[in-house]
Motif scaffolding. Sequence first.
Motif: not given
Length: 636
Positions: A374-401
């Motif tokens: 939320l603090q970064n205007c270029s961040c388009m989305a976030y997710a945790n790709p692995d429920d077994s861990q605390s991972i923060c994954l941020l996207w900085f462009s259009d969401l593809l595929d």
Amino acid sequence: MEGAAILLFCLLFVHKSYAAELDTISDSSFLTDGDTLVSAAGIFELGFFKPGSSQNRYLGIWYKKISYKTVVWVANREHPVPDASRLELKITDQGILGLFSNSSMIWSCNTTTSRNVTAKLRDDGNLVLIDQQERVLWQSFDYPSDTFLPGMKIGRDYVRRKEWYLSSWKSSDDPAPGELNLGTDTLGYPEFKLRQGALVKYRKGPWRDKLFPWGSVLSKSLALTFRVDVIINENEVSFAYNIENSSILSRVTVNSSVHIDIWAWVDNARGWIPVLSVPSDPRDTYNVCGAYGTSSMDLFQQSCNCLDEKRFAPKNQKGWDARDWSGGCIRRTPLECEDGLEGFIKYSNVTLPDTENTWFNTSMTPEECHTKCLQNCSCMAYANPDDSQSICLLWFSDLLDIQAIGDSDIFVRMASSELDSQSISEKNQEGSNIKIILVVIIPGVLLIGLIIATWLCYAWRKQNPTKPAGGGKILNASKIQEEDMEQPIFSFSTITNATANFSPDNKLGEGGFGPVYKGMLEEGQEIAVKRLSKNSSQGHDEFKNEVIFISKLQHRNLVKILGCCIEGDEKLLVYEYMPNKSLDSFIFGTSHSKKQGAKSYLGQEKLKAHFLIGESVSTLSKELREDLFTCIKIHD
């Protein structure tokens, strides 16, 4: 001397006539035509072979116990040797493992070591060069061909500057590297990508620790249990897998037909059974629907939809209608990155978008991840790709595929006008729920408490009448009024001047018993003036007594009454002006005059109940009770 030469000739003749199975290659033993190097348990075998109808020979590794020669690794892929050439695999005086054709080195392990090294083939299919301390100096697993075996790695070694990836054969007759390769995209969070040259043809999605990408299919088909080892750090990014039931042979291959194939050997069938082949349908084609588009099957034909038709629309509607989805989708409401005015919409059961332009942290909570994006205007989305861990994954462009079929959640950034209470992030949802509870419950509790306090105070005053102490300046009031009133009585002209003659521009709203105006006294104090209806049946004395009664109520959530005005048939209440919202705005909405306002937070039936409580415990007039209800402050 002559006898020794004859003996040596005989030994060479015997060696060439009868193939040997070696377990080690050293400076004193080497591999020649017909010889093989066999792993300890006899699972794999290394030797020379001719692929298909080719007349060239190669050094390769295959399964020993399978009659159909299945080659899993080729040494001299780019350096074929004519069939007539004499081949040797040996260790040189410099400790290099090399392949020689007619005494010329055509391939080597490309490492310089000391003497006293040996080469062995392990039961996992890995050819290793080791020293006397059993340290691995070189291994074939660092140079995969077209086959991904259990125990191998795909990824990158940043320390040794190595990349592990599969590359297809050019054809069944030519094991030279083809244009198809399966590797790891490590520009962002790692994931498998199948490329044809530079073009991405298929991707599986972000890695998940302990989970083999296609394991669910194999588990159902062959009851296989996979052990996955994912390493993601500054030294290495790698993915490896093993199968608990080692008696079942399996492999993953890439082929020139642009497919990843997963095979399992079935003894009863005496052959390799194709368990899975991907891409398996048009939906697997990489990014066919463009940015923010999702693929689906409609009457056995592929079709594309925007991720959310309410919030996204095709960038090129004409092309979209003509089944040209390459333009993808765009937001209906552009992002403006206004501080605090944007949020996230949660989309569930999807395959996460391409991770090429992403940033990740492997020790960040969902709440921290939400804030980071939320603090970064270029961040388009976030997710945790692995429920077994605390991972923060941020996207900085259009969401593809993006695939609409999956088991992951993603939180996509949206403008404030696109948010709703059912599709924001969990943190925002919880915060929203708390706010709603506070708005509904706390005012209700305060309302009931205030009414009860009013009744108790009134009852006490009836039994214990006291003479009020002197108060402020009294205008246009009798001596009796001056003795009884603690609050000032304002002149009508003072109120008229303060409200610009009750200008409509100063009107704040209107209740059942009269309008409310905003005003400003000469000394600069802002006030709110309730002008009671002239049709009220309440007399001056009753009105005055109730003003006195209200002035006695002291509570942090009650707006302070400053005084009143009684002139002719005009009866006015003067309150301090509160810029924050009061309880009536939460109950009635933005305007009292709107009938639908009563259907807001508390609901129509609850609202009636609160008014009935007020009727039963208070003798206040309806006019004054309405002011009591509408002048409760909501503190942040």
